[in-house]
Design an enzyme around this catalytic site. Structure first.
Site, PDB file in Angstrom:
ATOM      1  N   GLN A 141      44.656  54.964  45.567  1.00  0.00           N
ATOM      2  CA  GLN A 141      45.783  55.247  46.457  1.00  0.00           C
ATOM      3  C   GLN A 141      45.622  56.594  47.166  1.00  0.00           C
ATOM      4  O   GLN A 141      46.030  56.753  48.317  1.00  0.00           O
ATOM      5  CB  GLN A 141      47.082  55.247  45.625  1.00  0.00           C
ATOM      6  CG  GLN A 141      48.350  55.101  46.432  1.00  0.00           C
ATOM      7  CD  GLN A 141      48.649  53.672  46.841  1.00  0.00           C
ATOM      8  OE1 GLN A 141      48.503  52.749  46.052  1.00  0.00           O
ATOM      9  NE2 GLN A 141      49.060  53.480  48.078  1.00  0.00           N
ATOM     10  N   LYS A 158      52.719  58.966  46.325  1.00  0.00           N
ATOM     11  CA  LYS A 158      53.208  57.724  46.917  1.00  0.00           C
ATOM     12  C   LYS A 158      52.332  56.597  46.428  1.00  0.00           C
ATOM     13  O   LYS A 158      51.096  56.699  46.452  1.00  0.00           O
ATOM     14  CB  LYS A 158      53.120  57.828  48.453  1.00  0.00           C
ATOM     15  CG  LYS A 158      53.597  56.604  49.177  1.00  0.00           C
ATOM     16  CD  LYS A 158      55.066  56.694  49.509  1.00  0.00           C
ATOM     17  CE  LYS A 158      55.693  55.364  49.835  1.00  0.00           C
ATOM     18  NZ  LYS A 158      56.175  54.582  48.683  1.00  0.00           N
ATOM     19  N   LYS A 216      50.725  55.982  41.177  1.00  0.00           N
ATOM     20  CA  LYS A 216      50.921  54.562  40.859  1.00  0.00           C
ATOM     21  C   LYS A 216      51.640  54.486  39.528  1.00  0.00           C
ATOM     22  O   LYS A 216      51.491  55.380  38.688  1.00  0.00           O
ATOM     23  CB  LYS A 216      49.575  53.839  40.764  1.00  0.00           C
ATOM     24  CG  LYS A 216      49.661  52.351  40.938  1.00  0.00           C
ATOM     25  CD  LYS A 216      49.620  51.931  42.393  1.00  0.00           C
ATOM     26  CE  LYS A 216      49.894  50.446  42.557  1.00  0.00           C
ATOM     27  NZ  LYS A 216      49.689  49.981  43.923  1.00  0.00           N
ATOM     28  N   GLY A 231      56.782  48.831  45.744  1.00  0.00           N
ATOM     29  CA  GLY A 231      56.457  47.635  44.964  1.00  0.00           C
ATOM     30  C   GLY A 231      54.952  47.457  44.814  1.00  0.00           C
ATOM     31  O   GLY A 231      54.155  48.149  45.442  1.00  0.00           O
ATOM     32  N   ASP A 232      54.567  46.553  43.956  1.00  0.00           N
ATOM     33  CA  ASP A 232      53.182  46.089  43.807  1.00  0.00           C
ATOM     34  C   ASP A 232      53.318  44.742  43.089  1.00  0.00           C
ATOM     35  O   ASP A 232      54.386  44.118  43.140  1.00  0.00           O
ATOM     36  CB  ASP A 232      52.328  47.099  43.006  1.00  0.00           C
ATOM     37  CG  ASP A 232      50.840  46.749  43.024  1.00  0.00           C
ATOM     38  OD1 ASP A 232      50.190  46.949  44.059  1.00  0.00           O
ATOM     39  OD2 ASP A 232      50.324  46.256  42.004  1.00  0.00           O
ATOM     40  N   LYS A 275      43.342  55.948  50.111  1.00  0.00           N
ATOM     41  CA  LYS A 275      44.003  55.019  51.026  1.00  0.00           C
ATOM     42  C   LYS A 275      45.083  55.743  51.822  1.00  0.00           C
ATOM     43  O   LYS A 275      45.168  55.629  53.043  1.00  0.00           O
ATOM     44  CB  LYS A 275      44.631  53.888  50.200  1.00  0.00           C
ATOM     45  CG  LYS A 275      45.315  52.825  51.002  1.00  0.00           C
ATOM     46  CD  LYS A 275      46.091  51.861  50.123  1.00  0.00           C
ATOM     47  CE  LYS A 275      45.258  51.306  48.993  1.00  0.00           C
ATOM     48  NZ  LYS A 275      45.923  50.209  48.283  1.00  0.00           N
ATOM     49  N   THR A 310      51.330  44.647  54.307  1.00  0.00           N
ATOM     50  CA  THR A 310      50.005  44.636  53.679  1.00  0.00           C
ATOM     51  C   THR A 310      49.192  43.437  54.180  1.00  0.00           C
ATOM     52  O   THR A 310      48.022  43.582  54.564  1.00  0.00           O
ATOM     53  CB  THR A 310      50.127  44.612  52.145  1.00  0.00           C
ATOM     54  OG1 THR A 310      50.985  45.683  51.750  1.00  0.00           O
ATOM     55  CG2 THR A 310      48.773  44.769  51.485  1.00  0.00           C
ATOM     56  N   ASN A 313      53.281  38.297  47.670  1.00  0.00           N
ATOM     57  CA  ASN A 313      53.624  38.987  48.913  1.00  0.00           C
ATOM     58  C   ASN A 313      52.442  39.093  49.875  1.00  0.00           C
ATOM     59  O   ASN A 313      52.533  38.708  51.045  1.00  0.00           O
ATOM     60  CB  ASN A 313      54.186  40.380  48.559  1.00  0.00           C
ATOM     61  CG  ASN A 313      54.360  41.244  49.788  1.00  0.00           C
ATOM     62  OD1 ASN A 313      53.439  41.944  50.196  1.00  0.00           O
ATOM     63  ND2 ASN A 313      55.508  41.171  50.400  1.00  0.00           N
ATOM     64  N   SER A 352      55.308  51.869  54.413  1.00  0.00           N
ATOM     65  CA  SER A 352      56.163  52.631  53.488  1.00  0.00           C
ATOM     66  C   SER A 352      56.362  54.045  54.018  1.00  0.00           C
ATOM     67  O   SER A 352      57.460  54.601  53.957  1.00  0.00           O
ATOM     68  CB  SER A 352      55.528  52.701  52.094  1.00  0.00           C
ATOM     69  OG  SER A 352      55.821  51.538  51.355  1.00  0.00           O
TER      70      SER A 352
HETATM   71  P1  NDP Z   1      52.591  39.604  43.861  1.00  0.00           P
HETATM   72  O1  NDP Z   1      53.058  39.853  42.490  1.00  0.00           O
HETATM   73  O2  NDP Z   1      53.572  39.327  44.936  1.00  0.00           O
HETATM   74  O3  NDP Z   1      51.502  38.433  43.873  1.00  0.00           O
HETATM   75  C1  NDP Z   1      50.351  38.510  43.081  1.00  0.00           C
HETATM   76  C2  NDP Z   1      49.646  37.180  43.179  1.00  0.00           C
HETATM   77  O4  NDP Z   1      48.389  37.282  42.520  1.00  0.00           O
HETATM   78  C3  NDP Z   1      50.403  36.073  42.486  1.00  0.00           C
HETATM   79  O5  NDP Z   1      50.179  34.870  43.162  1.00  0.00           O
HETATM   80  C4  NDP Z   1      49.745  36.066  41.108  1.00  0.00           C
HETATM   81  O6  NDP Z   1      49.879  34.839  40.393  1.00  0.00           O
HETATM   82  C5  NDP Z   1      48.314  36.300  41.488  1.00  0.00           C
HETATM   83  N1  NDP Z   1      47.561  36.797  40.339  1.00  0.00           N
HETATM   84  C6  NDP Z   1      47.838  37.868  39.561  1.00  0.00           C
HETATM   85  N2  NDP Z   1      46.919  37.980  38.580  1.00  0.00           N
HETATM   86  C7  NDP Z   1      46.048  36.965  38.761  1.00  0.00           C
HETATM   87  C8  NDP Z   1      44.873  36.535  38.098  1.00  0.00           C
HETATM   88  N3  NDP Z   1      44.424  37.193  37.036  1.00  0.00           N
HETATM   89  N4  NDP Z   1      44.224  35.434  38.571  1.00  0.00           N
HETATM   90  C9  NDP Z   1      44.679  34.762  39.645  1.00  0.00           C
HETATM   91  N5  NDP Z   1      45.800  35.121  40.328  1.00  0.00           N
HETATM   92  C10 NDP Z   1      46.458  36.201  39.887  1.00  0.00           C
HETATM   93  O7  NDP Z   1      51.712  40.894  44.238  1.00  0.00           O
HETATM   94  P2  NDP Z   1      51.253  41.417  45.654  1.00  0.00           P
HETATM   95  O8  NDP Z   1      51.003  40.273  46.558  1.00  0.00           O
HETATM   96  O9  NDP Z   1      52.170  42.495  46.054  1.00  0.00           O
HETATM   97  O10 NDP Z   1      49.874  42.133  45.281  1.00  0.00           O
HETATM   98  C11 NDP Z   1      48.619  41.438  45.284  1.00  0.00           C
HETATM   99  C12 NDP Z   1      47.493  42.457  45.326  1.00  0.00           C
HETATM  100  O11 NDP Z   1      47.633  43.273  46.518  1.00  0.00           O
HETATM  101  C13 NDP Z   1      47.435  43.451  44.159  1.00  0.00           C
HETATM  102  O12 NDP Z   1      46.085  43.788  43.914  1.00  0.00           O
HETATM  103  C14 NDP Z   1      48.150  44.680  44.722  1.00  0.00           C
HETATM  104  O13 NDP Z   1      47.785  45.865  44.051  1.00  0.00           O
HETATM  105  C15 NDP Z   1      47.642  44.650  46.153  1.00  0.00           C
HETATM  106  N6  NDP Z   1      48.449  45.393  47.107  1.00  0.00           N
HETATM  107  C16 NDP Z   1      49.766  45.098  47.304  1.00  0.00           C
HETATM  108  C17 NDP Z   1      50.510  45.817  48.222  1.00  0.00           C
HETATM  109  C18 NDP Z   1      51.909  45.460  48.559  1.00  0.00           C
HETATM  110  O14 NDP Z   1      52.437  46.022  49.532  1.00  0.00           O
HETATM  111  N7  NDP Z   1      52.554  44.543  47.847  1.00  0.00           N
HETATM  112  C19 NDP Z   1      49.922  46.974  48.930  1.00  0.00           C
HETATM  113  C20 NDP Z   1      48.505  47.133  48.731  1.00  0.00           C
HETATM  114  C21 NDP Z   1      47.809  46.386  47.817  1.00  0.00           C
HETATM  115  P3  NDP Z   1      50.941  34.707  39.194  1.00  0.00           P
HETATM  116  O15 NDP Z   1      52.265  34.601  39.884  1.00  0.00           O
HETATM  117  O16 NDP Z   1      50.509  33.500  38.479  1.00  0.00           O
HETATM  118  O17 NDP Z   1      50.815  35.970  38.367  1.00  0.00           O
END
Ligand code: NDP
Length: 463
Positions: free
Chosen positions: A128, A107, A143, A182-183, A131, A226, A257, A396
């Site tokens: 993961q 997962k 993943k 998703g991620d 976690k 999250t 997200n 999830s």
């Molecule tokens: P999204 O794609 O929805 O958002 C990612 C955000 O991070 C965007 O604003 C993006 O900007 C920004 N970003 C990405 N790369 C960079 C960078 N190098 N410098 C600055 N900003 C950056 O992803 P999520 O919100 O889902 O995920 C965010 C984090 O949370 C990740 O590490 C993910 O693995 C983790 N996570 C997510 C979960 C989930 O349920 N969604 C669960 C657990 C962990 P831009 O649009 O410009 O790329």
């Protein structure tokens, strides 16, 4: 302001100290997985915590539990060809890392981002495993993803890439085998396209993906989980010092997200959120990002798919800092919610100098090892991602449970279960991480997550 990073830079996972056993183990990992810097970093952090437990448990040593844990059970790598709106053929790479199924089906999410490669996905899959173990639900770790960049693509292009990706992945996943979600870069839209293609190819309507739309088996609170979970975890940590979120100033990075729903929950609990960011830079709004401004950000990011710098044009109270991260902002609470290694040692130092008392990681491995050491040394409340952001995968898991029973739990029910899970993750971290009056949540999360998986592996023999 601190400079933005590419997201694929690494804090140097093997350069740290640690015992000679840790160093010897890491030398093998590095030699076997050359160039996979994020993977080395993630393994190093876990191994440093769990090595004393392994050394004290002869069966773990004899059965080579750690050596087996760092080797994925399976990796699938495949071609993802699709046709863009100009009729040009595009070729991306798809990968699924099936890391460990000792306690349940694999997962873990799918990431679509140009920085995706095998090492990044192995780091995420490895994290993961622990976690998922912490959530108390029966889920193994995996993943996957692609180096496809959804930014700037039309809906049709995203759909064709998702379909091409699933055209291969569908043979390797299933509700009892491997359940992706998703991620980064994979949200509701992408999950919808992926699910549609899976259903067509498998001729089966099943809970094979989580994060689905509400009309086809999704769970309430999954999009929020999250971010809400990271705030609930911060609440739990703050409560140990008689503190609360109310009235605190919070810096949040990212604007996707996790960042959006972290901000939503912080506002609900009476905090003032002063920053958001994306890969173009950071906005700082000293008047605070209120509900109305957050709704505008959600529309900007989720519907118009615009850039965060537009916020500063829309709201005059804000300033945009191109190519910078938010960690120079004076704050009590920090919620890194963008990507890995987004808090370097300098950022960590600045946060501490500015009086930050609590860091709750929504992103995976957002703090480089030297930064982690600084937080631990300063004895602030530091919740590592594998504990603080486990709310997403926990819900999830609840989505999978609802799919099995053809059920739809109400919002309050899912939120209550999410709170309970974050509470029990916190309790487990305290149980394994308490050193006198200080709780080392890194040690707590790593050991608590490890022991359950290790014992399940022992019971199942050498497989
Ligand atoms: P999204 O794609 O929805 O958002 C990612 C955000 O991070 C965007 O604003 C993006 O900007 C920004 N970003 C990405 N790369 C960079 C960078 N190098 N410098 C600055 N900003 C950056 O992803 P999520 O919100 O889902 O995920 C965010 C984090 O949370 C990740 O590490 C993910 O693995 C983790 N996570 C997510 C979960 C989930 O349920 N969604 C669960 C657990 C962990 P831009 O649009 O410009 O790329």
């Amino acid at each position: 302001m601190s400079k933005a990073i590419s997201g694929d830079t690494c804090g140097g996972g093997t350069s740290q100290g640690g015992s000679s056993d840790v160093r010897a183990f890491m030398e093998q990992v590095v030699a076997k997985n050359p160039g996979q810097l994020e993977f080395h970093q993630a393994v190093w952090e876990v191994v440093e915590s769990v090595m004393p437990v392994v050394q004290a448990t002869p069966t773990y040593r004899k059965e080579k539990i750690l050596q087996r844990m760092v080797e994925p059970e399976r990796v699938v790598m495949f071609r993802v060809p699709w046709v863009d709106d100009q009729g040009e053929v595009q070729v991306n790479r798809g990968i699924r890392v099936e890391m460990n199924s000792a306690i349940g089906p694999y997962k873990g999410g799918l990431r679509f981002h140009p920085t995706v490669n095998l090492g990044v996905l192995k780091f995420l899959a490895f994290e993961q495993v622990f976690k998922n173990s912490l959530t108390t639900l029966s889920m193994g770790g995996g993943k996957g993803g692609s180096d496809f960049e959804p930014k700037g693509k039309s809906d049709g292009e995203v759909m064709r890439c998702c379909q091409a990706f699933m055209a291969e992945l569908f043979r390797h996943i299933g509700p009892d085998t491997d359940v992706p979600a998703g991620d980064m870069g994979v949200g509701r839209r992408e999950i919808g396209y992926l699910f549609g293609q899976y259903k067509k190819l498998a001729n089966r309507f099943s809970g094979v993906l989580t994060g689905k739309g509400m009309a086809f088996g999704g769970s309430l609170i999954r999009p929020e989980a999250t971010g809400y979970g990271a705030v609930y975890f911060a609440q739990e940590m703050l409560a140990t010092r008689g503190e609360s979120v109310e009235g605190k100033i919070a810096a949040v990075s990212g604007s996707g997200n996790v960042a959006q729903y972290t901000t939503e929950k912080l506002l609900e609990l009476g905090a003032k959120v002063v920053s958001l960011s994306d890969s173009g830079g950071t906005i700082v709004d000293n008047d605070g990002i209120d509900e109305e401004k957050l709704a505008w950000v959600m529309e900007l990011k989720n519907i118009r798919r615009g850039r965060i710098q537009e916020y500063a044009q829309q709201f005059k109270s804000a300033k945009f800092h191109p190519n910078e991260r938010p960690w120079d902002v004076k704050c009590d609470l920090a919620f890194p919610s963008a990507t890995q290694n987004e808090i370097d040692a300098r950022d960590a130092r600045t946060l501490l100098e500015n009086g930050c008392m609590c860091v709750s990681e929504g992103a995976n491995m957002p703090t480089v090892p030297d930064g982690v050491d600084l937080f631990l040394g300063a004895k602030i409340l530091y919740g590592p991602g594998k504990a603080a952001n486990a709310g997403g995968v926990a819900v999830s898991g609840l989505e999978m449970a609802q799919n099995r029973g053809f059920l739809h739990w109400p919002r309050e029910e899912v939120d209550r279960r999410l709170r309970e899970i974050m509470h029990s993750i916190h309790e487990n971290c305290v149980k394994y991480g308490r050193n006198g009056s200080f709780v080392n949540y890194v040690q707590g999360a790593n050991i608590a997550g490890f022991v359950k998986v290790a014992d399940a592996m022992l019971a199942q023999g050498i497989v």
